[in-house]
Design an enzyme around this catalytic site. Structure first.
Site, PDB file in Angstrom:
ATOM      1  N   SER A 265       0.839  -1.188   0.000  1.00 10.22           N
ATOM      2  CA  SER A 265       0.000   0.000   0.000  1.00 10.22           C
ATOM      3  C   SER A 265       0.876   1.240   0.000  1.00 10.22           C
ATOM      4  O   SER A 265       1.827   1.335   0.782  1.00 10.22           O
ATOM      5  CB  SER A 265      -0.911   0.008   1.232  1.00 10.22           C
ATOM      6  N   LYS A 266       0.551   2.179  -0.862  1.00  8.28           N
ATOM      7  CA  LYS A 266       1.276   3.452  -0.894  1.00  8.28           C
ATOM      8  C   LYS A 266       1.112   4.182   0.433  1.00  8.28           C
ATOM      9  O   LYS A 266       2.034   4.831   0.915  1.00  8.28           O
ATOM     10  CB  LYS A 266       0.732   4.307  -2.047  1.00  8.28           C
ATOM     11  N   ARG A 267      -0.069   4.034   1.036  1.00  4.96           N
ATOM     12  CA  ARG A 267      -0.340   4.703   2.317  1.00  4.96           C
ATOM     13  C   ARG A 267       0.621   4.243   3.406  1.00  4.96           C
ATOM     14  O   ARG A 267       0.903   4.968   4.340  1.00  4.96           O
ATOM     15  CB  ARG A 267      -1.780   4.448   2.776  1.00  4.96           C
ATOM     16  N   ASP A 275       8.796   5.303  -7.394  1.00  5.65           N
ATOM     17  CA  ASP A 275       9.702   5.273  -6.242  1.00  5.65           C
ATOM     18  C   ASP A 275      10.895   4.358  -6.516  1.00  5.65           C
ATOM     19  O   ASP A 275      12.042   4.691  -6.181  1.00  5.65           O
ATOM     20  CB  ASP A 275       8.968   4.778  -4.989  1.00  5.65           C
TER      21      ASP A 275
END
Length: 494
Positions: A265-267, A275
């Site tokens: 998850s990016k969160r 990235d």
């Protein structure tokens, strides 16, 4: 509302048929996470393997998630990865537009068609009504279906009064089944399905409805998506049945996990494709590793170029089990890709990173790149590996102590005492002459090569770990700087 059957017939006539058609349908959220990239890759591979068409479609009906510039990220990622699409917003095609918000008018017409076939109904409930919580497509509560029981007169009264409404799918009694190429035959009791919203009160479709309409009108034959959509697929199939359309072939892929319990998850700080590129990973290595997250080629080989993946890929190799994203394994792939590059290509990538640490114009950055290539895993490691060329770091004499090389401080001083005048005598400062000089000196001193080379390298670099050996480092430093550094080392040992 009178429906123009000719319009529907014309839409059917536009649908390309006769060969495999796949689509990658991202939302413009601003980044390409690893799971999304894997879906794009598998979708591309299936189309190319079968000589079919690969389509890019932008699913932007959820405007709350729209991020400015996200379309550019999608285009750039696909281009950088070599996943060229045959149809899409930027290249056009026979069944455009390829952006969902630009197809808004068609969704309403198909919703009206579904209403006429009793596959949907208008729901006038608001969020304060009991059982209406799921008017918001993101809510979990199951709607109780009360508006599905309204009479034609009651519906007309509410329409005449201008009461806002959504359009919901009518789930019939019975069971629904479908086949998936990864998870096999799946059957569900329709009582477990809710009457989900198809058209929101603002007239825009939900993801579920737009997805089905677009897949049919674009002639999509194979749908690749995450296994989290398995639970929604029975409702998709019921929509296909209500319209009298043939559903596509389903290929649901297991999730990509950070660990055994958590999805990436990016969160939570897990890296996106962008990235990984910024961290110094190569596109080819990323794509190669991502292909193996949940797919096995069925042999020992792990390294594949994109054309080789097209040849090797088959859905039989997809696994039901979640795949763990292992940064160490990606690093291994990346180092293998770097070592396999043409030296000129690696130098082109490496020089900007070398320049971050090496500013002294005396040193040839191309020569530094040459000694790095076989000792580099990711590009972002480069500045720390080569910073000693610019400035000799502070170091202690304990670095000269090495059991394997059979050196201690006294031995190292003796080696430098001998090496400095021998190197001073070289008139043509090349790697070949430095090599001959030091090899001959070790022989005359009757010591192993490592016993001489180790203290020379430590004195030249001031670091225990270096990308090259003593000879390579001395050649790049030049005669004057090499002798200066070796003298610094000898003074430390004194």
């Amino acid at each position: 509302m009178m429906l123009d059957q000719n319009w529907f017939d014309e839409m059917e006539a536009k649908i390309p048929r006769g060969k495999v058609r796949t689509r990658f349908a991202p939302s413009p959220t601003g980044y390409m996470h690893v799971g999304n990239l894997r879906t794009a890759l598998y979708t591309y591979l299936i189309a190319r393997k079968e000589g079919g068409t690969f389509i890019l479609r932008i699913e932007d009906t959820d405007q709350s998630r729209f991020v400015e510039g996200a379309m550019d990220v999608i285009y750039k990622t696909l281009t950088d990865c070599g996943l060229s699409h045959d149809e899409g917003p930027d290249v056009g095609g026979p069944v455009g537009p390829y952006i969902q918000t630009e197809r808004r008018d068609s969704y309403g017409k198909y919703a009206e068609l579904l209403l006429g076939r009793d596959g949907a109904y208008r729901c006038f409930c608001d969020k304060s009504d009991a059982g209406a919580e799921s008017a918001d497509e993101k809510a979990i509560a199951k709607y109780d279906g009360r508006c599905g029981q309204l009479s034609a007169e009651e519906i007309q009264t509410k329409l005449s009064a201008g009461t806002p409404y959504v359009i919901r799918q009518r789930i019939p009694a019975g069971k629904t089944s479908f086949d998936d190429l990864v998870f096999g035959h799946i059957e569900v009791d329709n009582a477990e399905l809710d009457d989900g919203v198809l058209i929101k009160s603002d007239g825009l479709p939900t993801y579920n409805f737009a997805n089905v309409i677009d897949d049919h009108l674009m002639g999509i034959t194979h749908v690749v998506r995450g296994s989290e959509y398995l639970s929604s697929t029975p409702k998709y199939n019921l929509l296909y049945q209500s319209f009298g359309w043939e559903p596509p072939v389903y290929i649901h892929c297991s999730p990509v996990m950070r660990d055994a319990q958590h999805k990436m998850s990016k969160r939570h700080g897990d890296p996106s494709y962008e990235d990984l590129i910024a961290m110094g990973y190569l596109t080819g290595a990323i794509l190669n590793y991502v292909a193996l997250l949940g797919w096995s080629p069925g042999g020992e080989e792990e390294m594949f170029t994109l054309p080789q993946l097209v040849e090797a890929f088959h859905v039989d190799g997809l696994s039901k089990s979640p795949a763990i994203f292992d940064m160490d394994k990606l690093r291994y792939f990346n180092s293998a890709y770097i070592r396999a590059m043409e030296p000129e290509a690696f130098a082109e990538l490496a020089v900007p990173y070398i320049r971050k640490a090496v500013h002294d114009p005396r040193f040839d950055l191309g020569e530094i790149a040459a000694i790095l290539q076989q000792r580099c895993e990711i590009l972002c490691d480069i500045p720390e590996k080569v910073d000693f060329f610019d400035v000799l770091p502070e170091y202690g004499t304990e670095l000269f102590v090495n059991k394997k090389s059979k050196t201690d401080e006294a031995v190292s001083k003796a080696m430098l005492d001998a090496a400095i005048p021998a190197l001073e005598a070289i008139t043509d400062w090349t790697q070949e002459h430095i090599h001959a000089c030091l090899m001959g000196l070790a022989e005359r001193l009757e010591v192993k090569n490592a016993t001489l080379m180790f203290p020379v390298r430590i004195a030249a670099a001031g670091k225990m770990v270096t990308p090259g050996g003593a000879i390579e480092i001395c050649a790049i430093l030049g005669k004057e700087e090499t002798l200066r550094r070796l003298e610094v080392g000898r003074q430390k040992l004194s």
